[in-house]
Design a protein around this motif. Structure first.
Motif, PDB file in Angstrom:
ATOM      1  N   VAL A  15       0.834  -1.205   0.000  1.00  0.00           N
ATOM      2  CA  VAL A  15       0.000   0.000   0.000  1.00  0.00           C
ATOM      3  C   VAL A  15       0.868   1.254   0.000  1.00  0.00           C
ATOM      4  N   MET A  16       1.873   1.285   0.876  1.00  0.00           N
ATOM      5  CA  MET A  16       2.715   2.468   0.963  1.00  0.00           C
ATOM      6  C   MET A  16       3.514   2.675  -0.317  1.00  0.00           C
ATOM      7  N   SER A  17       4.005   1.601  -0.912  1.00  0.00           N
ATOM      8  CA  SER A  17       4.751   1.708  -2.167  1.00  0.00           C
ATOM      9  C   SER A  17       3.871   2.294  -3.268  1.00  0.00           C
ATOM     10  N   GLU A  18       2.628   1.836  -3.330  1.00  0.00           N
ATOM     11  CA  GLU A  18       1.710   2.344  -4.350  1.00  0.00           C
ATOM     12  C   GLU A  18       1.435   3.829  -4.152  1.00  0.00           C
ATOM     13  N   VAL A  19       1.281   4.251  -2.904  1.00  0.00           N
ATOM     14  CA  VAL A  19       1.039   5.673  -2.630  1.00  0.00           C
ATOM     15  C   VAL A  19       2.244   6.517  -3.052  1.00  0.00           C
ATOM     16  N   LEU A  20       3.456   6.047  -2.768  1.00  0.00           N
ATOM     17  CA  LEU A  20       4.645   6.801  -3.161  1.00  0.00           C
ATOM     18  C   LEU A  20       4.750   6.893  -4.681  1.00  0.00           C
ATOM     19  N   ARG A  21       4.426   5.816  -5.378  1.00  0.00           N
ATOM     20  CA  ARG A  21       4.434   5.872  -6.844  1.00  0.00           C
ATOM     21  C   ARG A  21       3.409   6.871  -7.360  1.00  0.00           C
ATOM     22  N   GLU A  22       2.248   6.905  -6.746  1.00  0.00           N
ATOM     23  CA  GLU A  22       1.213   7.858  -7.154  1.00  0.00           C
ATOM     24  C   GLU A  22       1.689   9.295  -6.965  1.00  0.00           C
ATOM     25  N   GLN A  23       2.334   9.558  -5.838  1.00  0.00           N
ATOM     26  CA  GLN A  23       2.828  10.902  -5.578  1.00  0.00           C
ATOM     27  C   GLN A  23       3.898  11.301  -6.597  1.00  0.00           C
ATOM     28  N   ALA A  24       4.793  10.378  -6.919  1.00  0.00           N
ATOM     29  CA  ALA A  24       5.812  10.670  -7.924  1.00  0.00           C
ATOM     30  C   ALA A  24       5.174  10.905  -9.291  1.00  0.00           C
ATOM     31  N   ALA A  25       4.133  10.137  -9.613  1.00  0.00           N
ATOM     32  CA  ALA A  25       3.450  10.310 -10.902  1.00  0.00           C
ATOM     33  C   ALA A  25       2.799  11.685 -11.008  1.00  0.00           C
ATOM     34  N   ARG A  26       2.481  12.296  -9.877  1.00  0.00           N
ATOM     35  CA  ARG A  26       1.928  13.652  -9.867  1.00  0.00           C
ATOM     36  C   ARG A  26       3.014  14.719  -9.937  1.00  0.00           C
ATOM     37  N   GLY A  27       4.269  14.288 -10.060  1.00  0.00           N
ATOM     38  CA  GLY A  27       5.370  15.235 -10.149  1.00  0.00           C
ATOM     39  C   GLY A  27       6.010  15.578  -8.825  1.00  0.00           C
ATOM     40  N   ARG A  28       5.606  14.893  -7.746  1.00  0.00           N
ATOM     41  CA  ARG A  28       6.176  15.169  -6.430  1.00  0.00           C
ATOM     42  C   ARG A  28       7.533  14.481  -6.286  1.00  0.00           C
ATOM     43  N   PRO A  29       8.566  15.178  -5.841  1.00  0.00           N
ATOM     44  CA  PRO A  29       9.804  14.485  -5.479  1.00  0.00           C
ATOM     45  C   PRO A  29       9.587  13.702  -4.182  1.00  0.00           C
ATOM     46  N   VAL A  30      10.128  12.495  -4.117  1.00  0.00           N
ATOM     47  CA  VAL A  30       9.993  11.642  -2.933  1.00  0.00           C
ATOM     48  C   VAL A  30      11.391  11.189  -2.514  1.00  0.00           C
ATOM     49  N   LEU A  31      11.765  11.492  -1.270  1.00  0.00           N
ATOM     50  CA  LEU A  31      13.029  11.017  -0.708  1.00  0.00           C
ATOM     51  C   LEU A  31      12.709  10.193   0.523  1.00  0.00           C
ATOM     52  N   PHE A  32      13.164   8.948   0.556  1.00  0.00           N
ATOM     53  CA  PHE A  32      12.964   8.157   1.764  1.00  0.00           C
ATOM     54  C   PHE A  32      14.216   7.359   2.082  1.00  0.00           C
ATOM     55  N   SER A  33      14.450   7.187   3.374  1.00  0.00           N
ATOM     56  CA  SER A  33      15.566   6.365   3.827  1.00  0.00           C
ATOM     57  C   SER A  33      15.049   4.983   4.179  1.00  0.00           C
ATOM     58  N   SER A  34      15.908   3.991   4.010  1.00  0.00           N
ATOM     59  CA  SER A  34      15.508   2.622   4.338  1.00  0.00           C
ATOM     60  C   SER A  34      16.741   1.742   4.415  1.00  0.00           C
ATOM     61  N   HIS A  35      16.650   0.697   5.256  1.00  0.00           N
ATOM     62  CA  HIS A  35      17.667  -0.338   5.294  1.00  0.00           C
ATOM     63  C   HIS A  35      17.237  -1.560   4.487  1.00  0.00           C
ATOM     64  N   GLN A  36      16.034  -1.533   3.910  1.00  0.00           N
ATOM     65  CA  GLN A  36      15.523  -2.657   3.138  1.00  0.00           C
ATOM     66  C   GLN A  36      15.946  -2.467   1.680  1.00  0.00           C
ATOM     67  N   LEU A  37      17.147  -2.909   1.356  1.00  0.00           N
ATOM     68  CA  LEU A  37      17.733  -2.596   0.058  1.00  0.00           C
ATOM     69  C   LEU A  37      17.001  -3.263  -1.100  1.00  0.00           C
ATOM     70  N   ASP A  38      16.425  -4.440  -0.882  1.00  0.00           N
ATOM     71  CA  ASP A  38      15.649  -5.060  -1.957  1.00  0.00           C
ATOM     72  C   ASP A  38      14.436  -4.215  -2.312  1.00  0.00           C
ATOM     73  N   LEU A  39      13.796  -3.607  -1.303  1.00  0.00           N
ATOM     74  CA  LEU A  39      12.658  -2.724  -1.542  1.00  0.00           C
ATOM     75  C   LEU A  39      13.100  -1.451  -2.258  1.00  0.00           C
ATOM     76  N   VAL A  40      14.206  -0.882  -1.827  1.00  0.00           N
ATOM     77  CA  VAL A  40      14.741   0.313  -2.485  1.00  0.00           C
ATOM     78  C   VAL A  40      15.014   0.026  -3.955  1.00  0.00           C
ATOM     79  N   GLU A  41      15.595  -1.130  -4.242  1.00  0.00           N
ATOM     80  CA  GLU A  41      15.917  -1.485  -5.616  1.00  0.00           C
ATOM     81  C   GLU A  41      14.671  -1.586  -6.485  1.00  0.00           C
ATOM     82  N   ARG A  42      13.584  -2.147  -5.931  1.00  0.00           N
ATOM     83  CA  ARG A  42      12.347  -2.303  -6.706  1.00  0.00           C
ATOM     84  C   ARG A  42      11.612  -0.984  -6.908  1.00  0.00           C
ATOM     85  N   LEU A  43      11.672  -0.113  -5.911  1.00  0.00           N
ATOM     86  CA  LEU A  43      10.786   1.048  -5.885  1.00  0.00           C
ATOM     87  C   LEU A  43      11.413   2.318  -6.442  1.00  0.00           C
ATOM     88  N   CYS A  44      12.712   2.474  -6.315  1.00  0.00           N
ATOM     89  CA  CYS A  44      13.330   3.785  -6.538  1.00  0.00           C
ATOM     90  C   CYS A  44      13.826   3.974  -7.966  1.00  0.00           C
TER      91      CYS A  44
END
Length: 323
Positions: A180-209
Motif C-alpha cells: 500500500v505504501m509503495s503504491e502511494v509513493l508511486r502515485e505521488q511521484a506520478a503527480r510530479g512530487r519528489p519523494v526522498l525516503f531512507s531505508s535499510h531494506q535494500l531489496d525494496l529500495v531497488e524495486r521502488l526507486c
C-alpha cells in the motif's frame, strides 16, 4: 557517481542539497553532502547507522542548523514557507497515542491550513486510501505498529505536500502495508512530487526507486539511477561446465571465485576478460552456462561501503539509524 551541484543561477528541479556540512562537537556528521531529488522521482537514501541520513533530513526540515552549504527548492533557498509544503515523516514518531485516529488526523489537517470540514474530509480520504477505514475510532496506542506507520504517512499527506521526506517509512510494516505504501509513493511521484525516503531494506529500495543515494560516514559515496549503479559494479559471470572444479580460475590474474552453487561458479573479474574466461572454463569440459551476473543493490552497497575500510562502514544494515 556523486551528484554534481547545480550551477549558480540554474533552477534545480525539486530538492537540491548542495555541499552541506554538519558537525556535532568533534564528530563530523556531514561532509560536503550533495545530491538532488528531481520532480517526479523516488529517491532511496541508504547508509549504515550513523551515516548521516536522519541528520540530512532534519537539516532540510530546518530542525538542525547546517554549518555550511545550502538547501534549495526549485533553485531557491528553502525557507519556512516552502518547508510548510513538505510532507515529513520522522523516524521518531510524533503522534498522540491516546487520540483517536480520525480525530487526530483532522486536528493535524487544521494545523496545516485546512478548514474544519476540509480537514475532516482529508482525514477520511487518507484513512480509506491507506487501509485505516476500520480503525478511525481507535486510539493510536491500540493499533499495531504497522498501522501506526500508516497513520503517520496519512499525517504527512494531509496537506497535499509538494515534496515527501520520509525517514524509515517501511520499518515494521507487513507485506500488505508495504504494498500500500509503495503504491502511494508511486502515485505521488506520478503527480510530479519528489519523494526522498531512507531505508535499510535494500531489496525494496531497488524495486521502488528511480535513483539511489548511498551515504557513508557523512559522505556521499554513490548516487545515480539503480540500473546505472548496478551496471557500474564489478564484472561477474556465472559459469557451469562439465569437469569444472574449485580452484580452476586460480591461474587467471584478477579473477576471483565468489561462490559455487548448483554445479556452477560465480566469478568476479575485470572488464574485457570474457574470452579468457571462456577459454579457461572450456578446458574443463563442455560449457553448460556462461552468463553475466549483475550485482544486486545489496551487493553494490557492500562493495561500495564495506570497501571504504572505515569504522562507520560496517557490513551490517540494521533497523535503526543512530544519526
Amino acid at each position: 557517481m556523486s551528484a554534481a551541484a547545480t550551477a549558480p543561477g540554474t533552477a534545480a528541479p525539486g530538492l537540491e542539497i548542495d555541499g552541506v556540512d554538519k558537525a556535532f562537537g568533534e564528530k563530523r556528521a556531514l561532509d560536503g553532502v550533495s545530491f538532488t531529488v528531481p520532480a517526479g522521482r523516488i529517491v532511496g537514501f541508504v547508509g549504515n547507522n550513523g551515516a548521516g541520513k536522519s541528520t540530512t533530513m532534519r537539516i532540510v526540515m530546518g530542525l538542525t542548523a547546517l554549518d555550511g552549504g545550502a538547501v534549495r527548492w526549485d533553485g531557491r533557498p528553502l525557507d519556512s514557507a516552502a518547508r510548510r509544503r513538505i510532507g515529513y515523516m520522522p523516524e521518531e514518531r510524533g503522534l498522540y497515542p491516546r487520540m483517536r485516529v480520525l480525530e487526530q488526523l483532522a486536528y493535524l489537517g487544521r494545523l496545516s491550513g485546512h478548514s474544519p470540514a476540509g480537514a475532516a474530509a482529508a482525514a477520511r480520504r487518507w484513512a480509506d486510501r491507506l487501509g485505516l477505514a476500520g480503525a478511525g475510532r481507535a486510539r493510536l496506542s491500540e493499533l499495531s505498529l504497522g498501522n501506526q506507520q500508516r497513520v503517520q504517512l496519512a499525517a504527512a499527506l494531509l496537506h497535499d505536500p509538494l515534496l515527501l521526506l520520509l525517514d524509515e517509512p517501511f520499518s515494521g510494516l507487513d507485506p500488505s502495508a508495504v504494498g500500500v505504501m509503495s503504491e502511494v509513493l508511486r502515485e505521488q511521484a506520478a503527480r510530479g512530487r519528489p519523494v526522498l525516503f531512507s531505508s535499510h531494506q535494500l531489496d525494496l529500495v531497488e524495486r521502488l526507486c528511480d535513483q539511489v543515494v548511498i551515504i557513508s560516514a557523512g559522505r556521499i559515496v554513490a548516487d545515480g539511477p539503480v540500473a546505472e549503479l548496478r551496471s557500474g559494479g564489478p564484472v561477474r559471470y556465472r559459469i557451469a561446465a562439465d569437469g569444472l572444479r574449485p580452484g580452476w580460475a586460480g591461474g587467471l590474474p584478477g579473477v576471483t571465485e565468489l561462490e559455487w552453487r548448483d554445479g556452477g561458479c560465480v566469478v568476479e573479474t575485470g572488464p574485457a576478460r570474457d574470452q579468457e574466461l571462456l577459454a579457461a572454463a572450456g578446458k574443463a569440459g563442455p560449457l553448460r552456462e556462461f552468463t553475466p551476473v549483475r550485482p544486486s543493490l545489496t551487493d553494490l552497497y557492500r562493495d561500495v561501503v564495506d570497501g571504504l575500510g572505515n569504522d562507520e562502514a560496517s557490513d551490517k544494515v540494521s533497523d535503526d539509524d543512530a544519526d
